[in-house]
Design a protein around this motif. Structure first.
Motif, PDB file in Angstrom:
ATOM      1  N   MET A   1      68.366 -18.082 -16.038  1.00  0.00           N
ATOM      2  CA  MET A   1      68.264 -17.175 -17.183  1.00  0.00           C
ATOM      3  C   MET A   1      69.655 -16.713 -17.594  1.00  0.00           C
ATOM      4  SD  MET A   1      66.224 -13.538 -17.558  1.00  0.00           S
ATOM      5  CE  MET A   1      64.654 -14.283 -17.985  1.00  0.00           C
ATOM      6  N   GLN A   2      69.884 -16.664 -18.907  1.00  0.00           N
ATOM      7  CA  GLN A   2      71.155 -16.197 -19.443  1.00  0.00           C
ATOM      8  C   GLN A   2      70.941 -14.780 -19.998  1.00  0.00           C
ATOM      9  OE1 GLN A   2      74.114 -18.275 -19.926  1.00  0.00           O
ATOM     10  NE2 GLN A   2      73.395 -20.295 -20.508  1.00  0.00           N
ATOM     11  N   ILE A   3      71.684 -13.834 -19.433  1.00  0.00           N
ATOM     12  CA  ILE A   3      71.504 -12.427 -19.770  1.00  0.00           C
ATOM     13  C   ILE A   3      72.759 -11.899 -20.466  1.00  0.00           C
ATOM     14  CG2 ILE A   3      71.008 -10.121 -18.878  1.00  0.00           C
ATOM     15  CD1 ILE A   3      69.774 -11.472 -16.412  1.00  0.00           C
ATOM     16  N   LEU A   4      72.573 -11.309 -21.643  1.00  0.00           N
ATOM     17  CA  LEU A   4      73.673 -10.646 -22.340  1.00  0.00           C
ATOM     18  C   LEU A   4      73.623  -9.159 -22.007  1.00  0.00           C
ATOM     19  CD1 LEU A   4      74.967 -11.194 -25.918  1.00  0.00           C
ATOM     20  CD2 LEU A   4      74.478  -8.865 -25.157  1.00  0.00           C
ATOM     21  N   ILE A   5      74.750  -8.632 -21.544  1.00  0.00           N
ATOM     22  CA  ILE A   5      74.851  -7.210 -21.212  1.00  0.00           C
ATOM     23  C   ILE A   5      75.848  -6.586 -22.183  1.00  0.00           C
ATOM     24  CG2 ILE A   5      75.444  -5.508 -19.436  1.00  0.00           C
ATOM     25  CD1 ILE A   5      74.778  -8.974 -18.219  1.00  0.00           C
ATOM     26  N   GLY A   6      75.356  -5.697 -23.051  1.00  0.00           N
ATOM     27  CA  GLY A   6      76.190  -5.123 -24.095  1.00  0.00           C
ATOM     28  C   GLY A   6      76.507  -3.660 -23.869  1.00  0.00           C
ATOM     29  N   GLN A   7      77.671  -3.245 -24.346  1.00  0.00           N
ATOM     30  CA  GLN A   7      78.082  -1.838 -24.333  1.00  0.00           C
ATOM     31  C   GLN A   7      78.430  -1.438 -25.769  1.00  0.00           C
ATOM     32  OE1 GLN A   7      80.681  -0.618 -20.793  1.00  0.00           O
ATOM     33  NE2 GLN A   7      81.019  -2.815 -20.847  1.00  0.00           N
ATOM     34  N   PRO A   8      77.432  -1.215 -26.597  1.00  0.00           N
ATOM     35  CA  PRO A   8      77.693  -0.924 -28.009  1.00  0.00           C
ATOM     36  C   PRO A   8      78.172   0.505 -28.219  1.00  0.00           C
ATOM     37  CG  PRO A   8      75.378  -0.666 -27.563  1.00  0.00           C
ATOM     38  CD  PRO A   8      75.994  -1.175 -26.276  1.00  0.00           C
ATOM     39  N   LYS A 182      78.596  -8.594  -8.517  1.00  0.00           N
ATOM     40  CA  LYS A 182      78.829  -9.747  -9.377  1.00  0.00           C
ATOM     41  C   LYS A 182      79.910  -9.403 -10.387  1.00  0.00           C
ATOM     42  CE  LYS A 182      75.927 -12.747  -7.754  1.00  0.00           C
ATOM     43  NZ  LYS A 182      76.438 -14.008  -7.142  1.00  0.00           N
ATOM     44  N   PHE A 183      79.784  -8.227 -10.986  1.00  0.00           N
ATOM     45  CA  PHE A 183      80.856  -7.690 -11.805  1.00  0.00           C
ATOM     46  C   PHE A 183      80.679  -6.183 -11.931  1.00  0.00           C
ATOM     47  CE2 PHE A 183      77.581  -8.934 -14.916  1.00  0.00           C
ATOM     48  CZ  PHE A 183      77.408  -7.770 -15.632  1.00  0.00           C
ATOM     49  N   ILE A 184      81.801  -5.491 -12.091  1.00  0.00           N
ATOM     50  CA  ILE A 184      81.815  -4.054 -12.360  1.00  0.00           C
ATOM     51  C   ILE A 184      82.820  -3.840 -13.493  1.00  0.00           C
ATOM     52  CG2 ILE A 184      82.291  -1.746 -11.485  1.00  0.00           C
ATOM     53  CD1 ILE A 184      80.320  -2.619  -9.610  1.00  0.00           C
ATOM     54  N   LEU A 185      82.359  -3.332 -14.613  1.00  0.00           N
ATOM     55  CA  LEU A 185      83.245  -3.010 -15.722  1.00  0.00           C
ATOM     56  C   LEU A 185      83.399  -1.495 -15.797  1.00  0.00           C
ATOM     57  CD1 LEU A 185      82.169  -5.412 -18.621  1.00  0.00           C
ATOM     58  CD2 LEU A 185      83.817  -5.775 -16.785  1.00  0.00           C
ATOM     59  N   LYS A 186      84.644  -1.063 -15.834  1.00  0.00           N
ATOM     60  CA  LYS A 186      84.967   0.359 -15.887  1.00  0.00           C
ATOM     61  C   LYS A 186      86.017   0.555 -16.972  1.00  0.00           C
ATOM     62  CE  LYS A 186      86.922   3.926 -12.852  1.00  0.00           C
ATOM     63  NZ  LYS A 186      87.484   4.145 -11.497  1.00  0.00           N
ATOM     64  N   THR A 191      81.446  -7.418 -23.995  1.00  0.00           N
ATOM     65  CA  THR A 191      80.087  -7.920 -23.785  1.00  0.00           C
ATOM     66  C   THR A 191      80.139  -9.091 -22.814  1.00  0.00           C
ATOM     67  OG1 THR A 191      79.349  -7.238 -25.984  1.00  0.00           O
ATOM     68  CG2 THR A 191      78.103  -9.002 -24.920  1.00  0.00           C
ATOM     69  N   ILE A 192      79.198  -9.107 -21.891  1.00  0.00           N
ATOM     70  CA  ILE A 192      79.148 -10.157 -20.863  1.00  0.00           C
ATOM     71  C   ILE A 192      77.881 -10.984 -21.014  1.00  0.00           C
ATOM     72  CG2 ILE A 192      78.583 -10.421 -18.403  1.00  0.00           C
ATOM     73  CD1 ILE A 192      80.821  -8.671 -17.679  1.00  0.00           C
ATOM     74  N   ILE A 193      78.001 -12.285 -20.750  1.00  0.00           N
ATOM     75  CA  ILE A 193      76.828 -13.141 -20.596  1.00  0.00           C
ATOM     76  C   ILE A 193      76.827 -13.660 -19.164  1.00  0.00           C
ATOM     77  CG2 ILE A 193      75.660 -15.256 -21.288  1.00  0.00           C
ATOM     78  CD1 ILE A 193      76.821 -14.874 -24.080  1.00  0.00           C
ATOM     79  N   ASP A 199      75.202 -18.880 -11.818  1.00  0.00           N
ATOM     80  CA  ASP A 199      75.981 -17.793 -11.227  1.00  0.00           C
ATOM     81  C   ASP A 199      77.374 -17.743 -11.854  1.00  0.00           C
ATOM     82  OD1 ASP A 199      76.438 -15.573  -9.638  1.00  0.00           O
ATOM     83  OD2 ASP A 199      77.123 -16.755  -7.927  1.00  0.00           O
ATOM     84  N   THR A 200      77.411 -17.800 -13.184  1.00  0.00           N
ATOM     85  CA  THR A 200      78.675 -17.737 -13.902  1.00  0.00           C
ATOM     86  C   THR A 200      78.663 -16.574 -14.899  1.00  0.00           C
ATOM     87  OG1 THR A 200      77.851 -19.300 -15.570  1.00  0.00           O
ATOM     88  CG2 THR A 200      79.103 -20.208 -13.715  1.00  0.00           C
ATOM     89  N   ILE A 201      79.854 -16.060 -15.157  1.00  0.00           N
ATOM     90  CA  ILE A 201      80.024 -14.919 -16.061  1.00  0.00           C
ATOM     91  C   ILE A 201      81.032 -15.296 -17.136  1.00  0.00           C
ATOM     92  CG2 ILE A 201      80.905 -12.552 -16.214  1.00  0.00           C
ATOM     93  CD1 ILE A 201      80.001 -12.282 -13.225  1.00  0.00           C
ATOM     94  N   LYS A 202      80.707 -14.947 -18.387  1.00  0.00           N
ATOM     95  CA  LYS A 202      81.686 -15.145 -19.445  1.00  0.00           C
ATOM     96  C   LYS A 202      81.618 -13.956 -20.386  1.00  0.00           C
ATOM     97  CE  LYS A 202      79.875 -17.675 -23.197  1.00  0.00           C
ATOM     98  NZ  LYS A 202      79.859 -18.923 -23.937  1.00  0.00           N
ATOM     99  N   TYR A 203      82.716 -13.743 -21.081  1.00  0.00           N
ATOM    100  CA  TYR A 203      82.771 -12.660 -22.063  1.00  0.00           C
ATOM    101  C   TYR A 203      82.419 -13.203 -23.432  1.00  0.00           C
ATOM    102  CZ  TYR A 203      85.034 -10.023 -18.383  1.00  0.00           C
ATOM    103  OH  TYR A 203      85.304  -9.380 -17.190  1.00  0.00           O
TER     104      TYR A 203
END
Length: 204
Positions: A1-8, A182-186, A191-193, A199-203
């Motif tokens: 599954m490809q998940i988009l995680i947004g911080q709008p 897996k990732f921590i954004l501070k 936006t991350i996918i 098990d890959t991460i891209k912006y």
């Protein structure tokens, strides 16, 4: 599954959500957006989910905060008030638990229980109001991931502060079922996918 995680940014419409989906429509299956982002625009969000064939997980106000999951067919699979009981929802054969913002620390693991749990989503309203809160919430998410044996993904808005706090630290994170990051954004609102199979991460 490809998940988009947004911080709008906080906004009255769904412009950022639609842009994220449209720009990545061939790459994503599921979108996680913060608590309260949908506001009163649930019907429009359902049409977006249906048009782009993507599951949307976020929160809205009616008039108080509610957790919502909208399937790729535009069907509302979960719509519950904050602090209410939260059943596990199956979407595209993925069993999803839902923790809404401070339910993480107020209700914790008791919020989501089930043998077939695959993913816990954690939409957060605004950023963290202190470094201590940031560390506390990540620590609690790791504990819940281990206890539930499932991945936990959380995200907040890029702006906005809690009550009268002068500090707002945007946050997005993903913890695996072993409590590993897996990732921590501070203070990083990109936006991350996340591709859970590769098990890959891209912006985005």
């Amino acid at each position: 599954m490809q998940i988009l995680i947004g911080q709008p940014q906080l906004e009255s419409g769904l412009k950022q959500l639609e842009t994220d989906i449209r720009n990545n429509q061939d790459l994503i299956d599921l979108v996680i957006y913060p608590e309260g982002y949908l506001n009163q625009n649930v019907e429009e969000a359902c049409l977006l989910a249906q048009a782009y064939k993507v599951t949307i997980i976020s929160g809205h106000k009616k008039p108080k905060d509610r957790a919502i999951i909208i399937s790729r067919s535009g069907e509302i699979k979960l719509d519950r008030a904050k602090y209410d009981s939260s059943p596990i929802v199956e979407v595209e054969e993925v069993h999803i638990g839902f923790i809404l913002c401070d339910e993480l620390v107020l209700q914790g693991q008791g919020k989501v229980q089930g043998k077939e749990l695959d993913l816990i989503v954690h939409p957060i309203g605004v950023g963290m109001f202190s470094e201590e809160q940031f560390e506390e919430w990540i620590k609690e998410a790791k504990k819940i991931a281990v206890q539930s044996k499932s991945m936990v993904i959380g995200t907040s808005h890029a702006n906005g502060a809690f009550k009268n706090s002068e500090i707002s630290i945007p946050i997005a994170y993903c913890i695996d079922q072993n409590g590993q990051e897996k990732f921590i954004l501070k203070n990083d609102t990109r936006t991350i996918i996340y591709d859970t199979q590769a098990d890959t991460i891209k912006y985005a």
